[in-house]
Write an enzyme that holds these catalytic residues in place. Structure first.
Site, PDB file in Angstrom:
ATOM      1  N   HIS A   1      -1.221  16.663   3.621  1.00  0.00           N
ATOM      2  CA  HIS A   1      -0.474  17.888   3.292  1.00  0.00           C
ATOM      3  C   HIS A   1      -0.161  17.963   1.814  1.00  0.00           C
ATOM      4  O   HIS A   1       0.119  19.019   1.269  1.00  0.00           O
ATOM      5  CB  HIS A   1       0.813  18.000   4.128  1.00  0.00           C
ATOM      6  CG  HIS A   1       1.927  17.121   3.655  1.00  0.00           C
ATOM      7  ND1 HIS A   1       1.916  15.749   3.809  1.00  0.00           N
ATOM      8  CD2 HIS A   1       3.079  17.402   3.004  1.00  0.00           C
ATOM      9  CE1 HIS A   1       3.021  15.248   3.282  1.00  0.00           C
ATOM     10  NE2 HIS A   1       3.734  16.234   2.784  1.00  0.00           N
TER      11      HIS A   1
ATOM     12  N   LYS B   1      -2.483   3.838   3.302  1.00  0.00           N
ATOM     13  CA  LYS B   1      -2.330   2.386   3.175  1.00  0.00           C
ATOM     14  C   LYS B   1      -3.698   1.747   3.325  1.00  0.00           C
ATOM     15  O   LYS B   1      -4.565   2.277   4.029  1.00  0.00           O
ATOM     16  CB  LYS B   1      -1.400   1.836   4.275  1.00  0.00           C
ATOM     17  CG  LYS B   1      -0.715   0.563   3.882  1.00  0.00           C
ATOM     18  CD  LYS B   1       0.477   0.846   2.985  1.00  0.00           C
ATOM     19  CE  LYS B   1       1.223  -0.374   2.582  1.00  0.00           C
ATOM     20  NZ  LYS B   1       2.474  -0.028   1.885  1.00  0.00           N
TER      21      LYS B   1
HETATM   22  P1  NAD Z   1       4.854 -10.305  -1.601  1.00  0.00           P
HETATM   23  O1  NAD Z   1       3.546 -10.787  -1.113  1.00  0.00           O
HETATM   24  O2  NAD Z   1       5.094 -10.228  -3.063  1.00  0.00           O
HETATM   25  O3  NAD Z   1       6.058 -11.180  -0.985  1.00  0.00           O
HETATM   26  C1  NAD Z   1       6.257 -11.422   0.376  1.00  0.00           C
HETATM   27  C2  NAD Z   1       7.021 -12.739   0.492  1.00  0.00           C
HETATM   28  O4  NAD Z   1       7.398 -12.928   1.856  1.00  0.00           O
HETATM   29  C3  NAD Z   1       6.176 -13.946   0.085  1.00  0.00           C
HETATM   30  O5  NAD Z   1       6.920 -14.748  -0.822  1.00  0.00           O
HETATM   31  C4  NAD Z   1       5.924 -14.660   1.414  1.00  0.00           C
HETATM   32  O6  NAD Z   1       5.774 -16.066   1.273  1.00  0.00           O
HETATM   33  C5  NAD Z   1       7.176 -14.305   2.183  1.00  0.00           C
HETATM   34  N1  NAD Z   1       7.024 -14.456   3.632  1.00  0.00           N
HETATM   35  C6  NAD Z   1       5.929 -14.282   4.406  1.00  0.00           C
HETATM   36  N2  NAD Z   1       6.207 -14.518   5.701  1.00  0.00           N
HETATM   37  C7  NAD Z   1       7.514 -14.850   5.751  1.00  0.00           C
HETATM   38  C8  NAD Z   1       8.388 -15.217   6.802  1.00  0.00           C
HETATM   39  N3  NAD Z   1       7.963 -15.257   8.063  1.00  0.00           N
HETATM   40  N4  NAD Z   1       9.685 -15.498   6.491  1.00  0.00           N
HETATM   41  C9  NAD Z   1      10.134 -15.450   5.228  1.00  0.00           C
HETATM   42  N5  NAD Z   1       9.339 -15.114   4.180  1.00  0.00           N
HETATM   43  C10 NAD Z   1       8.047 -14.822   4.439  1.00  0.00           C
HETATM   44  O7  NAD Z   1       5.046  -8.883  -0.886  1.00  0.00           O
HETATM   45  P2  NAD Z   1       6.002  -7.705  -1.351  1.00  0.00           P
HETATM   46  O8  NAD Z   1       5.221  -6.781  -2.196  1.00  0.00           O
HETATM   47  O9  NAD Z   1       7.294  -8.245  -1.831  1.00  0.00           O
HETATM   48  O10 NAD Z   1       6.206  -6.957   0.057  1.00  0.00           O
HETATM   49  C11 NAD Z   1       7.171  -7.379   0.999  1.00  0.00           C
HETATM   50  C12 NAD Z   1       7.479  -6.242   1.947  1.00  0.00           C
HETATM   51  O11 NAD Z   1       7.936  -5.114   1.196  1.00  0.00           O
HETATM   52  C13 NAD Z   1       6.298  -5.725   2.766  1.00  0.00           C
HETATM   53  O12 NAD Z   1       6.768  -5.270   4.010  1.00  0.00           O
HETATM   54  C14 NAD Z   1       5.810  -4.548   1.945  1.00  0.00           C
HETATM   55  O13 NAD Z   1       5.078  -3.613   2.727  1.00  0.00           O
HETATM   56  C15 NAD Z   1       7.124  -3.987   1.476  1.00  0.00           C
HETATM   57  N6  NAD Z   1       7.047  -3.129   0.282  1.00  0.00           N
HETATM   58  C16 NAD Z   1       6.527  -3.584  -0.887  1.00  0.00           C
HETATM   59  C17 NAD Z   1       6.496  -2.744  -2.005  1.00  0.00           C
HETATM   60  C18 NAD Z   1       6.009  -3.214  -3.363  1.00  0.00           C
HETATM   61  O14 NAD Z   1       6.148  -2.453  -4.325  1.00  0.00           O
HETATM   62  N7  NAD Z   1       5.481  -4.406  -3.502  1.00  0.00           N
HETATM   63  C19 NAD Z   1       6.970  -1.429  -1.892  1.00  0.00           C
HETATM   64  C20 NAD Z   1       7.508  -0.995  -0.684  1.00  0.00           C
HETATM   65  C21 NAD Z   1       7.540  -1.862   0.395  1.00  0.00           C
END
Ligand code: NAD
Length: 472
Positions: A65, A106
């Site tokens: 959209h 995504k």
């Molecule tokens: P990232 O890869 O930088 O970090 C994720 C962290 O979580 C890692 O350090 C990993 O070791 C840890 N992890 C994995 N499994 C785990 C568990 N079971 N228990 C505890 N820690 C665990 O990823 P990110 O970019 O920080 O993304 C994290 C979340 O935020 C995701 O759901 C992502 O979709 C969301 N998100 C990210 C962004 C962004 O800008 N990066 C934006 C919006 C949403």
């Protein structure tokens, strides 16, 4: 008992709950809910010994959209199509809530990045980009990826370079992906934007006297005891800003290998360096260690920030959560069943589709910078600095007092790119929270902030469809 539900179905349930409160026809609501394009593909790469490995990948564009569509790329061994569809859908609603003019998308590659060499990761990323380009699933006006779980600036630079190689001379090519390094068309503040946005979201939630009174908490972030799950991009920066700018206390951090706890406070920076050195957060000096990482979510605290992955708070553990506020840094950390339990227990949930929207907001600023081909603030910084200085001199004349050089330098600084980015991000997070809270508090049929957020998004997307009409 563990309930296994599809992530996409969970998102759909939330949408249905909010959609039932609107006046739109079923067909239009169906069109809003479904994924418009799903590209599932496989491609070969050469392994360490020259052997061929077939890699599974996706790009899902949830809603056309508004174009381009926008959303991160995830590298994870367990990722599947349902998860990518759910994450793409969340992006559509998120963009609508913070008034970022994109549809949601995504992407994902089903790999564990830690099992590949740098060279292999580069080849996988470039081949993935090439596959997207072949099917018109990438481009500054088509679909613009960004970092997500398991990816960062490095991968975004490879994507930009591959796209530019395939589209020589395309003037706006750098806008094909966001989250790039600063030296490759990135924007100041993008790396920390999602975590900074989580901080603003919590700050807004804590600013409401009435809401805090209901939770039996003092207004403001200062002194709030916070548990963070995931010390990656989002969790690390959320902890950093809550502690440094909000004066909160990080009482526990949970990672894959376990959790660490210190009621007097942890410094996320020291924990990050310690983990880099030793490979684990466990045995961090001054903290007690928990082998069961998930148990940390149930410890005593005021605020819980899940910032790792989806489905972390389920019907199994929701009843034992002690936090009074949950700010969802991750996408989909709370299942709908858990949400019901938490709501009954009076927990305030600041939902993912608003709370982690800081990343896409600043990605939008980066895209605008790429299309305008000029650093944000480059034209005005010196002009504004001179105007501020003139004002200071005028005050000196009128008062008969002199400012020190330091005072002049601080007050007449002229805004740079980071000032503009953070100002735009803060304004977005503050105004969006206020609108969602207003929707929640003025409509008795809306039980919580998440329903208010979906309601707000559906209203905006439905309006866009009705204005545009249905082709042909
Ligand atoms: P990232 O890869 O930088 O970090 C994720 C962290 O979580 C890692 O350090 C990993 O070791 C840890 N992890 C994995 N499994 C785990 C568990 N079971 N228990 C505890 N820690 C665990 O990823 P990110 O970019 O920080 O993304 C994290 C979340 O935020 C995701 O759901 C992502 O979709 C969301 N998100 C990210 C962004 C962004 O800008 N990066 C934006 C919006 C949403």
């Amino acid at each position: 008992m563990t309930v296994h539900t599809s992530f996409f179905e969970n998102v759909t349930r939330y949408v249905d709950q909010a959609a039932a409160l609107t006046k739109y026809p079923k067909g239009l609501l169906d069109q809003i809910k479904h994924c418009n394009s799903i590209y599932s593909f496989e491609f070969p790469v050469r392994g360490r010994e020259g052997e061929i490995e077939v890699i599974k990948a996706w790009r899902v564009e949830h809603s056309h959209h508004k174009l381009p569509t926008k959303g991160g790329i995830r590298y994870a061994p367990e990722v599947n199509e349902d998860e990518v569809k759910a994450l793409a859908a969340l992006m559509t609603y998120k963009c609508a809530i913070v008034d970022v003019p994109f549809g949601g998308a995504k992407g994902a590659i089903q790999i564990d990045p830690s099992k590949y060499t740098l060279d292999q990761l580069e080849r996988i990323t470039r081949r993935y980009t090439h596959e997207l380009a072949k099917k018109n699933f990438i481009g500054p006006g088509v679909d613009v990826p960004a970092p997500d779980y398991g990816t960062g600036e490095r991968e975004m630079a490879w994507i930009a370079d591959t796209y530019m190689a395939l589209n020589p001379g395309q003037l706006d090519a750098l806008g094909c992906v966001t989250g790039k390094p600063l030296s490759q068309g990135g924007v100041q503040g993008r790396r920390e934007a999602t975590g900074r946005g989580v901080f603003y979201a919590l700050r807004e939630a804590c600013a409401s006297l009435g809401d805090m009174k209901k939770l039996r908490l003092q207004p403001g972030i200062a002194g709030k005891r916070i548990i963070v799950q995931g010390l990656g991009n989002v969790g690390y920066h959320a902890a950093k800003f809550c502690r440094e700018e909000g004066q909160a206390i990080i009482v526990a951090i949970a990672e894959r290998e376990g959790a660490i706890v210190n009621p007097s406070g942890l410094n996320e920076n020291d924990v990050f360096s310690f983990r880099k050195e030793t490979g684990s957060i466990l045995n961090f000096p001054g903290a007690s260690s928990l082998a069961d990482s998930k148990a940390a979510l149930e410890l005593d605290c005021d605020v819980l920030i899940p910032a790792a992955l989806e489905n972390q708070i389920t019907s199994e553990n929701a009843g034992r959560i002690k936090a009074k506020i949950i700010v969802e840094g991750a996408n989909g950390p709370t299942t709908p069943e858990a949400e019901e339990i938490l709501r009954e227990n009076g927990v305030l949930i600041v939902p993912d589709i608003y709370a982690n929207a800081g990343g896409v907001t600043v990605s939008y600023f980066e895209w605008l910078k790429n299309l305008s081909h000029v650093r944000i603030g480059r034209m005005g910084k010196r002009y504004e600095q001179a105007a501020e200085l003139r004002m200071m001199r005028m005050i000196e004349v009128l008062t008969g007092n002199k400012f020190t050089e330091d005072q002049l330098a601080t007050a007449a600084k002229g805004p740079d790119e980071l000032d503009f980015v953070n100002s735009g991000l803060e304004d977005t997070m503050v105004t969006s929270y206020q609108r969602l809270r207003e929707i929640w508090k003025t409509n008795q049929r809306i039980p919580d902030l998440r329903t208010a957020a979906f309601y707000d998004a559906i209203e905006k997307i439905a309006k866009a469809y009705l204005e545009l009409g249905i082709f042909p």
